[in-house]
Design an enzyme around this catalytic site. Structure first.
Site, mmCIF file in Angstrom:
data_model
loop_
_atom_site.group_PDB
_atom_site.id
_atom_site.type_symbol
_atom_site.label_atom_id
_atom_site.label_comp_id
_atom_site.label_asym_id
_atom_site.label_seq_id
_atom_site.Cartn_x
_atom_site.Cartn_y
_atom_site.Cartn_z
ATOM 1 N N HIS A 169 1.020 -1.155 0.145
ATOM 2 C CA HIS A 169 -0.144 0.065 -0.055
ATOM 3 C C HIS A 169 1.050 1.420 0.087
ATOM 4 C CE1 HIS A 169 -3.739 2.529 1.656
ATOM 5 N NE2 HIS A 169 -2.647 3.107 1.901
ATOM 6 N N GLU A 170 1.884 1.204 1.127
ATOM 7 C CA GLU A 170 2.616 2.511 1.001
ATOM 8 C C GLU A 170 3.490 2.731 -0.197
ATOM 9 O OE1 GLU A 170 1.932 4.640 3.205
ATOM 10 O OE2 GLU A 170 0.959 3.347 4.534
ATOM 11 N N HIS A 173 1.836 4.161 -2.950
ATOM 12 C CA HIS A 173 1.525 5.637 -2.853
ATOM 13 C C HIS A 173 2.728 6.375 -3.898
ATOM 14 C CE1 HIS A 173 -2.074 6.249 -0.634
ATOM 15 N NE2 HIS A 173 -1.283 5.790 0.516
ATOM 16 N N TYR A 184 -4.635 14.346 -3.004
ATOM 17 C CA TYR A 184 -4.906 13.797 -2.024
ATOM 18 C C TYR A 184 -6.243 14.445 -1.161
ATOM 19 C CZ TYR A 184 -3.624 10.250 1.553
ATOM 20 O OH TYR A 184 -3.780 9.063 2.498
ATOM 21 N N GLU A 193 -5.876 6.340 -2.497
ATOM 22 C CA GLU A 193 -6.137 5.273 -1.515
ATOM 23 C C GLU A 193 -6.576 3.826 -2.057
ATOM 24 O OE1 GLU A 193 -5.363 4.877 1.715
ATOM 25 O OE2 GLU A 193 -4.162 6.644 1.385
ATOM 26 N N ASP A 266 -10.143 13.782 7.382
ATOM 27 C CA ASP A 266 -9.500 12.642 6.545
ATOM 28 C C ASP A 266 -9.275 12.945 5.200
ATOM 29 O OD1 ASP A 266 -8.044 10.247 6.049
ATOM 30 O OD2 ASP A 266 -10.035 9.122 5.708
ATOM 31 N N HIS A 271 -9.645 7.544 3.128
ATOM 32 C CA HIS A 271 -9.873 6.322 3.810
ATOM 33 C C HIS A 271 -10.908 5.480 3.893
ATOM 34 C CE1 HIS A 271 -5.582 7.846 4.844
ATOM 35 N NE2 HIS A 271 -5.378 6.646 4.603
#
Lengths: 376, 102
Positions: A169-170, A173, A184, A193, A266, A271
């Site tokens: 996931h990271e 990005h 974002y 996301e 958020d 998310h």
């Protein structure tokens, strides 16, 4: 049927292959190998080999740091590319997970690291104290140790390297930053996301050798301690059901546009509303069957690389992904229909034609697809 | 002094929040929070400090403090927390997680 059915004289592709940027050459190579034209016209074969030879050899380079419970990055070098395991689980999980993610991108999608040009993959672990998070800071990945500063009875989170999909996931990005560069915020942020969850899940499924039907489609399984009532952070199969806990509350993710959450928290709920495109991917991948990283993953990857833009919304993404599915697997193919039904399942109707018009296609080839013009 | 604290964002996307009536705390904890608010120069901080740089899954913090008729509200992205404000955010994060300051 093949992707460039209406036009595309081979000399145009050859022109691009010879004179284009690296991205354009890779695209031309892909098109040449993917279309029936290639099979019918042997003279292109030599061209293809020449282009393939011109693409630089890939080499993986990872470096994993120990932030030693501070917030200064990157920290002390803990493990370099060819070092053996250190015995520190956080270091080794971050390093190995980055390796598995690199492999998915390289071996399945032909992508050379985060930026497509062999960028060194950097990760820092043991960030801060009591840090319940993992993030991408624009240059590297960073992982906290969860609640290890608290007495065991109070801990909710384990270290954030414990789930390989969090690492995928990271790192994704980073890929998104170099490609679609989705802002974002709101729907583009939720797509950002969602792409991270999609490829995070695919890194895990490929590492485990799991078909779409065998996978749990849970993001962050194993991150919660036994004190939490939950299977993980998000569920792509059933968004909104990942956890239900007296301390943490209930998973807020919607699975359908009718439950879209409007919020300023958020970053506009990036998310939260990612549950919608996550579930569309899940539905499409399940209908295609087999290994989700092979077809559904490739469609989503090519869309992220070549079509999705900084401010793309959910309905626009649905149309773009649908078109990519047609180009890669044939207009009206099962794959393309699966994409359409996946989005329909979350309340988004694809409105793009099954097959693009000739002029539209010509214009794309000569102007270069998005992203193709600003590389090299 | 009354403090409201909220953290949003992060990989897990789970909110974390707490309200503190500082007068209800032990003298030692009161002293800790009051001095952190003072060192942060909280009432002079800009209302919004949002990172314009790339990155993802960072926390966002929202603090509201009322003290002797003054009220100030600050929204700050994790990547751009001023060093002077960091101890206050750390104390409040701990309080929100555990109900204790330490």
């Amino acid at each position: 049927m093949h992707p460039l059915h209406c036009i595309l004289p081979p000399h145009m592709l050859e022109q691009i292959a010879e004179n284009g940027t690296q991205r354009q050459r890779e695209w031309a190579l892909h098109t040449l190998t993917a279309t029936e034209q290639f099979r019918g016209q042997r003279h292109i074969a030599g061209q293809v080999r020449a282009i393939a030879a011109a693409v630089p050899a890939v080499q993986r380079e990872r470096i994993t740091y120990d932030a030693e419970n501070g917030t200064a990055l990157p920290g002390r070098v803990a493990r370099s590319e060819n070092d053996p395991p250190t015995g520190d689980p956080a270091v080794d999980e971050a390093h190995d997970g980055a390796g598995a993610t690199w492999s998915l991108y390289q071996e399945v999608y032909g992508r050379n690291s985060i930026d497509g040009h062999g960028m060194r993959i950097e990760s820092s672990v043991h960030y801060d104290r009591g840090y319940d998070n993992a993030f991408w800071n624009g240059k590297q990945m960073v992982y906290g140790d969860g609640d290890d500063d608290l007495p065991e009875a109070e801990r909710l989170f384990h270290r954030f390297t414990v789930a390989i999909d969090i690492i995928g996931h990271e790192l994704t990005h980073g890929v998104t930053q170099y490609e679609a560069n989705l802002v974002y915020w709101d729907q583009p942020g939720a797509l950002n996301e969602s792409f991270s969850d999609v490829f995070g899940a695919l890194v895990k499924q490929r590492a485990l050798g799991q078909s779409a039907g065998a996978a749990d489609w849970v993001i962050g399984a194993g991150l919660f301690t036994d004190n939490v009532n939950g299977q993980g952070i998000r569920s792509m199969a059933a968004p909104g059901t990942a956890y239900d806990d007296p301390v943490l509350g209930t998973d807020p993710q919607p699975a359908h546009m009718q439950d879209y959450v409007h919020t300023s928290s958020d970053y506009g709920g990036v998310h939260i509303n990612s549950g919608i495109p996550n579930h569309a991917f899940y539905l499409a991948a399940m209908e295609m069957g087999g290994n989700a990283w092979e077809k559904a993953g490739r469609i989503w990857y090519v869309a992220l690389r070549d079509r999705i833009e900084a401010r793309t919304t959910f309905p626009e993404a649905a149309n773009l992904i649908y078109r990519v599915a047609g180009e890669l697997y044939g207009y009206g193919s099962l794959e393309q229909q699966s994409v359409q039904r996946g989005w329909a399942g979350v309340g988004i109707d694809v409105t793009a034609p099954e097959q693009p018009g000739c002029w539209e296609r010509l214009r794309e080839i000569w102007t270069g697809q998005r992203g193709a013009g600003n590389e090299d | 002094m009354r403090i409201e604290f909220e953290r949003t964002g992060g990989f897990a996307g789970m909110g974390l929040s707490t309200s503190v009536d500082v007068a209800d705390l032990s003298p030692r904890d009161q002293e800790t929070l009051e001095s952190a608010v003072e060192s942060a120069n909280f009432f002079q901080l800009p209302r919004q400090m949002i990172s314009a740089g790339p990155g993802a899954d960072r926390f966002q913090y929202h603090l509201v403090i009322e003290q002797e008729g003054n009220r100030h509200e600050v929204e700050v992205g994790e990547a751009v927390i001023p060093d002077s404000l960091r101890p206050l955010i750390e104390h409040l994060s701990m309080f929100a997680r555990t109900g204790r300051l330490r």
